[in-house]
Design an enzyme around this catalytic site. Sequence first.
Site, PDB file in Angstrom:
ATOM      1  N   GLU A 279      35.192  44.674  25.819  1.00  0.00           N
ATOM      2  CA  GLU A 279      35.805  45.380  26.946  1.00  0.00           C
ATOM      3  C   GLU A 279      37.310  45.337  26.680  1.00  0.00           C
ATOM      4  O   GLU A 279      37.962  44.346  26.944  1.00  0.00           O
ATOM      5  CB  GLU A 279      35.424  44.678  28.250  1.00  0.00           C
ATOM      6  CG  GLU A 279      35.497  45.591  29.451  1.00  0.00           C
ATOM      7  CD  GLU A 279      36.670  45.251  30.320  1.00  0.00           C
ATOM      8  OE1 GLU A 279      37.666  46.010  30.245  1.00  0.00           O
ATOM      9  OE2 GLU A 279      36.610  44.258  31.048  1.00  0.00           O
ATOM     10  N   CYS A 313      42.528  46.248  33.531  1.00  0.00           N
ATOM     11  CA  CYS A 313      42.027  47.163  32.493  1.00  0.00           C
ATOM     12  C   CYS A 313      41.817  48.528  33.120  1.00  0.00           C
ATOM     13  O   CYS A 313      41.894  49.542  32.447  1.00  0.00           O
ATOM     14  CB  CYS A 313      40.687  46.707  31.964  1.00  0.00           C
ATOM     15  SG  CYS A 313      40.724  45.094  31.302  1.00  0.00           S
TER      16      CYS A 313
HETATM   17  C1  UN1 Z   1      39.511  44.038  34.194  1.00  0.00           C
HETATM   18  O1  UN1 Z   1      40.600  44.501  34.466  1.00  0.00           O
HETATM   19  O2  UN1 Z   1      39.292  43.486  33.083  1.00  0.00           O
HETATM   20  O3  UN1 Z   1      37.176  47.359  38.475  1.00  0.00           O
HETATM   21  C2  UN1 Z   1      38.351  44.001  35.125  1.00  0.00           C
HETATM   22  C3  UN1 Z   1      38.070  46.522  38.635  1.00  0.00           C
HETATM   23  C4  UN1 Z   1      37.660  45.074  38.718  1.00  0.00           C
HETATM   24  C5  UN1 Z   1      37.461  44.504  37.364  1.00  0.00           C
HETATM   25  C6  UN1 Z   1      38.582  44.739  36.405  1.00  0.00           C
HETATM   26  N1  UN1 Z   1      36.465  44.981  39.488  1.00  0.00           N
HETATM   27  O4  UN1 Z   1      39.245  46.827  38.744  1.00  0.00           O
END
Ligand code: UN1
Length: 525
Positions: A279, A313
């Site tokens: 990821e 992310c």
């Molecule tokens: C991440 O930034 O690695 O969808 C995960 C989202 C969160 C998870 C982010 N539930 O923004």
Amino acid sequence: MTSTTQTTDLTESAPTESALTAELRDNALAALERLGAQVPVPDADEQGLPVVSPLSGETLLTLPRAGAAEVDAAVGRAAEAFTTWRSVPAPVRGQVVKRLGELLTEHKADLAQLVTLEAGKITSEALGEVQEMIDICDFAVGLSRQVGGRTMPSERPGHRLMETWHPLGVVGVISAFNFPVAVWSWNTAVALVCGDAVVWKPSEKTLLSAIGSAALLDRALTEAGFPAGVSQLVLGEREAGEALVADPRVALVSATGSERMGAQVAPVVAARMGRLLLELGGNNAAIVAPSADLDLATRGIVFSAAGTAGQRCTTMRRLIVHESVVDDVVARLARAYEGLPVGDPRAEGTLVGPLVDAGARERMVASLEEAVADGGQVVAGGAVVDVPGAAGAAYVHPAIVRMPAQTDVVRRETFAPILYVLTYSTLDEAIALQNDVPQGLSSSIFTMDVREAETFLSEAGSDCGIANVNIGTSGAEIGGAFGGEKSTGGGRESGSDAWKQYMRRATNTVNYSTELPLAQGVNFG
Ligand code: UN1
């Protein structure tokens, strides 16, 4: 690791330490104590691993540093514990995860406090991160009575054709600073009910929240009489990560981080035919169509673009707006950005906490300069912010930049709150822009037009692992599979059928007849 409770006098306090750092250390140690966590102390002659809080930019304390030898031992313990754990009935394993969920509920505020101190998240988002952990525990408990295979019709009489699913073995989890504990829990809750053991290497930037989380799981395991060996924590840097990735006993490497990190991890795991769940970076865009509800869109965009100081992310990094509404949208966003409270993430009312460190701030400043050199116009934010008493922290005001084109800087992920605005005239053009980046994590469209929405969600629409309508790019629920395509790595964690990646499938054919017919009608003597 030596496990002794660390007290203030055992820590390395630099003479120039700020009052804020002393306060943060006290708060962190008190939270860890409430979590029942032992804080390991480095040997006197060891150069320990520093724990730095982004709230002050200073070292709170130092921890022993795990290297290749410690990883080797941790993987050994996990592999050993796996031989028992794999035969514990899945619903019984689920009860341990259920207990973890209860402990997380009980200690929600304590763990959230550590997340705030180490990742710089505002309290509400830190509590949300722990809630995400509780949610995945619930999900995994349900899963513990559902993981299983199909039975297919056999072409041969008196035969049964079926699939059975078995635990994989040791899962290596490498997590990033920005979701320091939730991403571990997505992997761990699911891996545990699947019968795997987990070795966790958290980000070197968020060690205390890892210690706190692991302590809760250890408690859940030991209370139920299971070997704590199925959950291993290694606190280290690159050497530890490399050892974990290369270890042939680690059946699955689940890694979250930059595209660069993924490009280093992938060939090592592939060369030993291990399994990978990556990821990596996101460069998430939202399209704003002429029919969009602009009030709703503005709120969704501000949360996804400026929330978590742009360090998810899933953070929205690009906005692709129809030329007929772009001026209106930019004006609304600029107004909202002007009023964004930047500051101590613990303070009531703060919406934007610090960047994780000075390096992140430098990368933001450099990207803004590059965008301006490319013809970009900064229409809101972008300044470095001084927060009194926190001279070492890296606070910035989230920025909006109107770009004439999708240049290199726009196509890269800068892990900071910069929202690049581009314009379009046809939906095809907007979708092409949205997809024309190396990454493929999250995306969304704001529109009231069902044709546009459905086109965006179709095979000719967004190429991302997550595609939303009338909602931002961030803040996904745990029930869906989480991950993305292209340079984001292709892995899926969390909900839906992501559990399959933590198990191996066996196809079984059982002959309960007295004959031995061969498949495909083959006759062999
Ligand atoms: C991440 O930034 O690695 O969808 C995960 C989202 C969160 C998870 C982010 N539930 O923004």
